[in-house]
Design an enzyme around this catalytic site. Structure first.
Site, PDB file in Angstrom:
ATOM      1  N   ARG A  39     -22.360  27.117  56.879  1.00 47.58           N
ATOM      2  CA  ARG A  39     -21.355  26.202  57.438  1.00 47.58           C
ATOM      3  C   ARG A  39     -21.875  25.414  58.633  1.00 47.58           C
ATOM      4  O   ARG A  39     -21.233  24.474  59.074  1.00 47.58           O
ATOM      5  CB  ARG A  39     -20.092  26.998  57.829  1.00 47.58           C
ATOM      6  N   LYS A  62      -3.027  17.731  52.948  1.00 47.01           N
ATOM      7  CA  LYS A  62      -2.688  18.204  54.293  1.00 47.01           C
ATOM      8  C   LYS A  62      -2.385  17.009  55.178  1.00 47.01           C
ATOM      9  O   LYS A  62      -3.153  16.046  55.226  1.00 47.01           O
ATOM     10  CB  LYS A  62      -3.888  18.932  54.928  1.00 47.01           C
ATOM     11  N   ASP A 118     -10.840  28.819  46.675  1.00 47.89           N
ATOM     12  CA  ASP A 118     -11.627  28.218  47.755  1.00 47.89           C
ATOM     13  C   ASP A 118     -13.020  28.842  47.790  1.00 47.89           C
ATOM     14  O   ASP A 118     -13.289  29.811  47.085  1.00 47.89           O
ATOM     15  CB  ASP A 118     -10.905  28.404  49.108  1.00 47.89           C
TER      16      ASP A 118
END
Lengths: 281, 281
Positions: free
Chosen positions: A91, A185, A211
């Site tokens: 990440r 969102k 996810d």
């Protein structure tokens, strides 16, 4: 032939059961904290596949991956393949503030010092595999997720938590011939986000939200609560990598009918095995 | 310009006091255990010296060293120099049993991915620096040890615990114009070793025993007890790297008049600073 590091130990029995030959490996820690590794068997050919997931303690698992490679080269291995089901630092894939590293680049280059090929599962940013100097493959868990949830879902629908993750939902949905979509969102205040599923009717239907990583589980819980209000049937949550923050498994589990992740990281809810995808490489 | 990792933090004030300019660095750990590093200042030239000793947790310190380099390259650094006062895995320098790696090779190659030059102190096996792809220098702590113990020793003698370490004793002795020698070890049973200093009279004279690493301290304690029996004056023990096992500092301290190691590893007896050798690089 497989060699399994301590970050792959939880997969070893299944690799063997599915026909993978396992090379003995001794791994211990010296009193001062240094790792010691040793390959015990003898190589039956020129290539070895090292299985080492790099969940916490990430840095120890990474160094062990490199030490195993050094030992295997020393023992005569000509081709080395790394299977790293969960890639640490994946990440940290871009510079968001001046002065930051692209940490996953450093990790991929380090693995590339010794390994000719790299296989990972569902990388957070597949584009970063370009930092690996050799052949690098991003494997999909969609097949094993579809196998696990297919019957439970029935004629349900598969949802991604955001548009960026839509491909992941689609891959599972296509295997099951089901409808798929994603949540939209909208940030309505600094602390509040409104979510809504796009172009899909969930009333009375089972839903699987898919996810790549679950950490706090906040998004999944919000999505599940919303689906419940909208009259959905059973609500399932699946993710590839269960990087769960303290208490997240319990919180998500309470909010849904079932939470299941793969075993790229061993957790109490790692019920979906990626080993079938590994042994056919 | 220096950038200091968490394995060099204990040296930072002294580097600054001796005129070294320090680049700000932020280092933290994410809740999942991954390290985050960020370089805060801006580079004043093309070269940066990263100071990072790799004592425990070794693997975290190693990964941080690589992440810092990635960040510095990203920020535009052209030449990177690593100062690694204590190099982890330096004692895993050869294959003693089939299937072992040469772990220090893996570490040196990994550092070499990003760094053009490497400086270490008193490496266990200096020959292994050949595994580093760039310029690699083994710095000697003899000067700072001689400065620290010179007055205390007076007309004393310097001893190495075995013949292999004689060069280390000689380097300190030559700076002080003192006599030097080494112990001879004879194994008289699987558990018992007889030691005796070779060709030197220690009666009434202060003695400094010098080694590269102290871990359990067993050799040092045996040597000190023997010197005491032989009528030596004060007995001092110095080592470059204090990789002390649990309780070793107390055991060695009780057996000698003073135990002091350098600050390549921060310990309660790291009274000899190598920083003066670093800032003049």
């Amino acid at each position: 032939m497989f060699a399994v590091g301590s970050g792959g130990k939880h997969l070893e029995d299944e690799i063997r059961a599915l026909g993978g030959e396992i090379l003995g490996v001794e791994i211990k820690k010296f009193p001062d904290g240094e790792k010691y590794v040793r390959v015990l068997g003898s190589l039956d050919g020129e290539g070895v596949t090292v299985v080492q997931s790099t969940f916490a303690p990430q840095d120890e698992h990474l160094v062990e991956l490199i030490l195993l490679a050094d030992a295997l080269r020393e023992a005569g291995a000509k081709r080395l393949r790394a299977v790293v089901p969960y890639l640490a630092y994946s990440r940290q894939d871009r510079v968001t503030k001046d002065g930051e590293p692209v940490s996953v680049r450093a990790v991929l280059r380090t693995i590339g010092l010794y390994y000719d090929e790299l296989y990972v599962f569902d990388l957070h940013n597949p584009g970063t595999l370009g930092f690996f100097p050799g052949k690098a493959v991003n494997l999909s868990p969609a097949g094993v997720m579809a196998d696990y949830f297919g019957e439970k879902l029935g004629e349900g629908v598969i949802l991604a938590p955001d548009k960026g993750a839509l491909g992941r939902a689609r891959a599972v949905a296509e295997r099951l011939g089901l409808e798929y979509s994603h949540f939209h969102k909208t940030r309505i205040s600094p602390t509040e986000v409104r979510m809504e599923p796009v172009d899909v009717d969930v009333r009375g239907r089972n839903v699987l939200i898919v996810d790549d990583i679950i950490s706090t589980g906040g998004t999944m819980i919000r999505a599940a609560n919303l689906l419940r209000e909208m009259g959905a049937g059973k609500i399932f949550v699946a993710a590839t990598h269960g990087v769960f923050a303290e208490g997240a498994i319990e919180r998500v589990s309470r909010a849904v009918d079932e939470l299941a992740v793969t075993n790229t990281i061993p957790t109490p809810v790692s019920r979906i095995s990626v080993v079938p995808e590994m042994v056919r490489l």
